[in-house]
Design a protein around this motif. Structure first.
Motif, PDB file in Angstrom:
ATOM      1  N   UNK A 196      10.163  -4.979  -8.667  1.00 33.55           N
ATOM      2  CA  UNK A 196      10.082  -4.518  -9.981  1.00 33.55           C
ATOM      3  C   UNK A 196       9.044  -4.455 -10.945  1.00 33.55           C
ATOM      4  N   UNK A 197       8.057  -3.940 -10.126  1.00 33.81           N
ATOM      5  CA  UNK A 197       6.869  -3.664 -11.409  1.00 33.81           C
ATOM      6  C   UNK A 197       7.288  -2.658 -11.562  1.00 33.81           C
ATOM      7  N   UNK A 198       7.767  -1.676 -10.935  1.00 32.83           N
ATOM      8  CA  UNK A 198       8.294  -0.251 -11.137  1.00 32.83           C
ATOM      9  C   UNK A 198       9.833  -0.535 -11.524  1.00 32.83           C
ATOM     10  N   UNK A 199      10.488  -0.177 -12.114  1.00 33.64           N
ATOM     11  CA  UNK A 199      12.287  -0.010 -11.587  1.00 33.64           C
ATOM     12  C   UNK A 199      11.939   1.384 -10.932  1.00 33.64           C
ATOM     13  N   UNK A 235      13.420  -2.356  -1.297  1.00 31.30           N
ATOM     14  CA  UNK A 235      15.143  -1.853  -0.649  1.00 31.30           C
ATOM     15  C   UNK A 235      15.743  -0.467  -1.572  1.00 31.30           C
ATOM     16  N   UNK A 236      15.659  -0.812  -2.686  1.00 32.61           N
ATOM     17  CA  UNK A 236      16.039   0.194  -3.690  1.00 32.61           C
ATOM     18  C   UNK A 236      14.880   1.710  -3.854  1.00 32.61           C
ATOM     19  N   UNK A 251       9.500  -4.239   6.296  1.00 29.71           N
ATOM     20  CA  UNK A 251      10.262  -4.409   5.576  1.00 29.71           C
ATOM     21  C   UNK A 251       9.414  -6.040   4.911  1.00 29.71           C
ATOM     22  N   UNK A 252       9.182  -5.888   3.326  1.00 33.16           N
ATOM     23  CA  UNK A 252       8.462  -7.113   3.150  1.00 33.16           C
ATOM     24  C   UNK A 252       9.511  -8.232   2.917  1.00 33.16           C
ATOM     25  N   UNK A 259      19.684  -5.759   3.832  1.00 38.28           N
ATOM     26  CA  UNK A 259      20.080  -4.911   3.690  1.00 38.28           C
ATOM     27  C   UNK A 259      18.989  -3.466   3.765  1.00 38.28           C
ATOM     28  N   UNK A 260      17.799  -3.519   3.522  1.00 38.36           N
ATOM     29  CA  UNK A 260      16.908  -2.659   3.926  1.00 38.36           C
ATOM     30  C   UNK A 260      17.049  -2.505   5.409  1.00 38.36           C
TER      31      UNK A 260
END
Length: 334
Positions: A196-199, A235-236, A251-252, A259-260
Motif C-alpha cells: 500500500x505504499x503506492x496505490x 497482487x493488485x 508471492x509475498x 488470488x496472486x
C-alpha cells in the motif's frame, strides 16, 4: 496429494531461502560488523551455503543500502543485532536526486567490496549461484529522500518523481555491467514501491516506467531476465510486474497469496516463489512449520515453475528450522 508426511519419489518442491543478516548469525557476529568487512562477509555467506546449499546466494547483509551509500548517503550502525539502515536523507527533493552524478560501481561505497566477495565465493563455491543485490529505483529513492519525503513528492509531483527515478537507472546499468564483469549474477529487489505504499494507479504512473526500463536494460546486459523481488501487497499490480518482462516474481506473505496464484497461474514461463510467514520460520514449532509448508503446497499444487521461499530470514532464526523446511520440501508429492 499435498501431503508432506512421507518421503516420496516424486519431484521435490524447490526451496528458496532468503539469507542476508541470518548469515551473520551463523558465524556469531553482528550484522553491522559483517556488513562492513570483506572477510566476514565471505565467511558468513560461505557458512550459510555450507549449511543450507540455498539458491541463490545473495552477497550482502543490508541489501537495500548499497546504491544509496554509493551516492553518498550514510548507513548508520544499529544497536545490537539490528540490520544497518540509512536514517538521514541525502536529498531534499526529487530535483536534487535527479542531479546526482552517476556512481562508479568499481569505486563507490561498499560495492567494490561486495563484488570482490562475490568473485571469491564464485571461485571457491563452484556449485553455488552467486548474486549481487541490486535495489530498484523506488527503493533507492526512498533511501535518498526518506520514504515520507518520496511519497509526498510522488503525490504532489508525480511526473518529476518519475523522471528522477529514470535518472537512477543509469547507475543500475553501470552496476549490472560491473556484476557481469565479476562473473556473477544480479538479484533485483524493489519492495519499497509495492502497495500500500503506492496505490496501484500511482504505481503505474510513477514507478512502472522506471521499473520496466531497469529490468529490460539489466536483462539485456546480463543476458537473462532479471528477477523482480517485490514484497508487499503486490497482487493488485501483478499484471504491471509481468509487463516488465521479468522471469521471476515472489508471492509475498503480505498479499492475498491465493488470488496472486490465480492471476499468474497460466504464466508458467515466470517462476513464482511463494513466501512463508517469517515469524513461523523464526519461532514456529515443527508442526507450525509443517502446516505452513502444506499451506503453500496446497495453493501451488499443479502449477509448474514454483518454489517455496521466505522473505529475509530474521537474524536469530534457528538453523534447524531452515533444515526442517528443506526436508519437508524434499518430501512433497507434486
Amino acid at each position: 496429494s499435498c501431503s508432506v508426511t512421507r518421503q516420496l519419489d516424486a519431484a521435490a518442491m524447490d526451496c528458496g531461502i532468503a539469507i542476508y543478516e541470518h548469515a551473520a548469525y551463523l558465524i556469531g557476529r553482528r550484522p553491522w560488523d559483517v556488513s562492513r568487512d570483506a572477510e566476514l562477509t565471505y565467511r558468513a555467506h560461505a557458512e550459510a551455503y555450507r549449511r543450507y546449499r540455498h539458491t541463490p546466494v545473495v552477497v550482502s547483509i543490508d541489501i537495500y543500502n548499497l546504491e544509496a551509500e554509493a551516492y553518498g548517503a550514510v548507513v548508520q550502525e544499529p544497536r545490537g543485532d539490528g540490520v544497518p539502515a540509512i536514517m538521514e536523507p541525502l536529498c531534499r527533493s526529487v530535483d536534487e536526486m535527479a542531479q546526482l552524478p552517476v556512481f562508479d560501481p568499481l569505486t563507490a561505497g561498499r560495492i567494490p567490496m561486495i563484488l570482490g566477495v562475490a568473485r571469491r565465493l564464485a571461485d571457491e563455491l563452484p556449485t553455488a549461484d552467486i548474486r549481487v543485490p541490486m535495489a530498484g529505483p523506488f527503493s533507492i529513492a526512498s533511501s535518498l529522500l526518506g520514504m515520507e519525503g518520496l511519497l509526498c513528492e510522488a503525490i504532489s509531483r508525480p511526473d518529476e518523481t518519475a523522471a528522477a527515478l529514470m535518472h537512477l537507472i543509469e547507475g543500475q546499468e553501470a552496476l549490472c555491467r560491473a556484476v557481469l564483469g565479476a562473473g556473477v549474477g544480479v538479484a533485483f529487489f524493489e519492495s519499497a514501491a509495492a502497495p500500500p505504499m503506492l496505490s496501484p494507479e500511482m504505481f503505474r504512473r510513477v514507478e512502472l516506467p522506471a521499473l520496466k526500463a531497469v529490468i529490460q536494460r539489466g536483462s539485456a546486459i546480463m543476458k537473462y531476465p532479471l528477477p523482480c523481488v517485490m514484497g508487499g501487497d503486490t497482487a493488485p499490480v501483478l499484471e504491471d510486474l509481468l509487463e516488465t518482462g521479468t522471469g521471476y516474481v515472489i508471492n509475498p506473505i503480505e498479499t492475498d497469496q491465493e488470488a496472486f496464484m490465480k492471476k499468474i497461474w497460466d504464466r508458467t514461463d515466470v517462476r513464482v516463489r511463494v513466501n512463508a510467514a517469517p515469524l513461523i520460520m523464526a519461532r514456529g514449532s515443527r508442526q507450525e512449520i509443517r502446516d505452513e509448508v502444506e499451506r503453500i503446497v496446497g495453493i501451488t499444487a499443479g502449477r509448474e515453475n514454483v518454489c517455496l521461499g521466505t522473505s529475509a530470514l530474521p537474524y536469530e532464526t534457528p538453523p534447524e528450522n531452515v533444515l526442517w523446511v528443506q526436508e519437508l520440501c524434499e518430501q512433497v508429492d507434486r
